[in-house]
Write an enzyme that holds these catalytic residues in place. Structure first.
Site, short mmCIF file in Angstrom:
data_model
loop_
_atom_site.label_atom_id
_atom_site.label_comp_id
_atom_site.label_asym_id
_atom_site.label_seq_id
_atom_site.Cartn_x
_atom_site.Cartn_y
_atom_site.Cartn_z
CG HIS A 154 -48.87 46.18 -61.88
ND1 HIS A 154 -49.47 44.97 -61.64
CD2 HIS A 154 -47.96 46.36 -60.87
CE1 HIS A 154 -48.96 44.44 -60.53
NE2 HIS A 154 -48.04 45.25 -60.04
CG ASP A 190 -43.37 42.27 -58.83
OD1 ASP A 190 -42.52 43.17 -58.74
OD2 ASP A 190 -44.49 42.31 -58.26
CG HIS A 192 -47.69 43.11 -56.52
ND1 HIS A 192 -46.49 43.72 -56.20
CD2 HIS A 192 -48.52 43.30 -55.46
CE1 HIS A 192 -46.59 44.27 -55.00
NE2 HIS A 192 -47.80 44.03 -54.52
CG ASP A 279 -42.49 43.05 -55.21
OD1 ASP A 279 -42.05 42.05 -55.81
OD2 ASP A 279 -43.33 43.82 -55.71
C1 SP5 Z 1 -44.36 46.91 -59.70
C2 SP5 Z 1 -45.05 46.65 -58.40
O1 SP5 Z 1 -44.53 45.92 -57.57
N1 SP5 Z 1 -46.21 47.27 -58.18
C3 SP5 Z 1 -46.92 47.05 -56.98
C4 SP5 Z 1 -48.16 47.85 -56.89
C5 SP5 Z 1 -48.87 47.55 -55.61
N2 SP5 Z 1 -49.78 48.59 -55.26
C6 SP5 Z 1 -50.73 48.24 -54.27
C7 SP5 Z 1 -50.12 48.10 -52.93
C8 SP5 Z 1 -50.37 49.35 -52.15
C9 SP5 Z 1 -49.45 49.44 -50.98
N3 SP5 Z 1 -49.11 50.81 -50.75
C10 SP5 Z 1 -48.31 51.03 -49.59
C11 SP5 Z 1 -47.66 52.37 -49.67
C12 SP5 Z 1 -46.73 52.59 -48.52
N4 SP5 Z 1 -46.08 53.86 -48.65
ZN ZN Z 2 -44.68 43.93 -57.22
#
Ligand code: SP5
Ligand code: ZN
Length: 334
Positions: A154, A190, A192, A279
């Site tokens: 990202h 990934d 995302h 993920d």
């Molecule tokens: C590298 C990667 O997989 N980055 C992913 C970034 C996603 N961020 C947005 C998702 C927010 C979800 N946050 C949940 C936190 C729970 N502790």
């Molecule tokens: Zn990711």
């Protein structure tokens, strides 16, 4: 397969991230890397190849920000980790930025990626790990693994975001080109979309970027990763986005990966870099695909069958209890 990791990558541990209107525990924990390291025997420490390969991809002002922002934040009397709250949407022109809050907005994509005093060191060694894996492949290994943490895809030339600071896949791709390779492909699997990697190589014809990810209509990073994003200028056609709906399991994911592999084969790369996030796992706490542990070996076999030298760089994966097994399954496919 050789794998690389430095314990200094563990020191980055922000307390929390902004999510759904409140602060929640930071999902990209040191325990993730510890789980992967525990599942893989004898990861090696990378040598120190210095800052030049990092600065071949990232803006010097941004790197300076990563190094100095935590001290400036503390000097301003702020508690906790560095986090931005204002972003330059309208005033995208060169203005002299003085305050730490101005810089934090200028150099970040989101408010879910706080900086600590240890972030620069951890990101630096994450980059050194990917460069060590690149050297293993350049030395003749068919595949090598870098336990990159913090992750990278990202992060853009001059911004952090999505738990990422230095774009390790991009740093390896640029170093491979600067070392004499003609064409490099990056396959990003990934959950995302890797907006930073896409952005860095958007106008380049020598680095092919293919990504399979959750539809940005429903998932982070929302603004990038649509199927009609194909690159521009010399890079037109060298970006391939294959968004998939939440709930996607092995069969549909594998069909998408076959499409990506066919496009990469037509590009005929000297090296394939896999931005590997676990993920996509069915039990991931922040994601919505349905891959199972054994599926990673199947996907890896399909990649290995293409015959390119492969550098695997770790990206996301937040089901810590399953992460070691998922990574081990993927590496077993090579
Ligand atoms: C590298 C990667 O997989 N980055 C992913 C970034 C996603 N961020 C947005 C998702 C927010 C979800 N946050 C949940 C936190 C729970 N502790
Ligand atoms: Zn990711």
């Amino acid at each position: 397969m050789r794998g690389f990791f430095d314990p200094r990558q563990l020191a980055h541990a922000p307390a929390s991230e902004l999510h759904n209107g409140g602060f929640v525990p930071y999902a990209e924990t040191p325990a993730r890397a510890e789980a992967v390291a525990a599942a893989l025997a004898d990861l090696e420490r990378p040598a120190d190849r210095g800052e030049a390969p990092i600065l071949a991809v990232h803006d010097t002002g941004y790197v300076e920000f990563l190094k100095t922002a935590p001290a400036r934040w503390a000097a301003a009397g702020r508690p906790g980790d560095v986090i931005g709250y204002i972003w330059p949407i309208a005033a995208r022109r060169p203005v002299r930025l003085e305050r730490i809050d101005a810089l934090a907005g200028r150099y970040s994509l989101d408010a879910s990626t706080p900086l600590t005093a240890e972030t620069w060191g951890a990101a630096y060694w994450s980059a050194q790990s990917v460069l060590a894996a690149l050297d293993a492949v350049r030395g003749g290994d068919r595949a090598a693994f870098a336990l990159c943490r913090p992750p990278g895809h990202h992060a853009g030339r001059d911004y952090l975001g999505g738990y990422c600071h230095l774009n390790t896949a991009a740093i390896a791709a640029q170093a491979a080109i600067d070392g004499g390779m003609r064409r490099v492909a990056i396959l990003d699997i990934d959950y995302h979309h890797g907006n930073g990697t896409q952005d860095i190589f958007w106008s380049r014809g020598d680095v092919f970027y293919a990504s399979i990810h959750a539809d940005p209509a429903t998932d982070y990073p929302f603004y990038w990763g649509h199927a009609d994003e194909i690159g521009e200028g010399a890079g037109e056609g060298a970006t391939l986005n294959l968004p998939l709906p939440q709930g996607t399991a092995l069969d549909a994911f594998r069909r998408a990966q076959h499409k990506a592999l066919a496009a990469i084969a037509a590009f005929a790369p000297d090296l394939a870099i896999v931005s590997f996030g676990a993920d996509t796992y069915v039990g991931d706490p922040i994601s919505g695909f349905a891959l199972r542990t054994e599926d990673y070996e199947t996907l890896a076999r399909d990649i290995a069958a293409c015959g390119w030298p492969v550098l695997i760089a770790m990206e996301g994966g937040y089901a810590v209890d399953a992460l070691g097994a998922n990574v081990a399954s993927f590496l077993a496919g090579f």
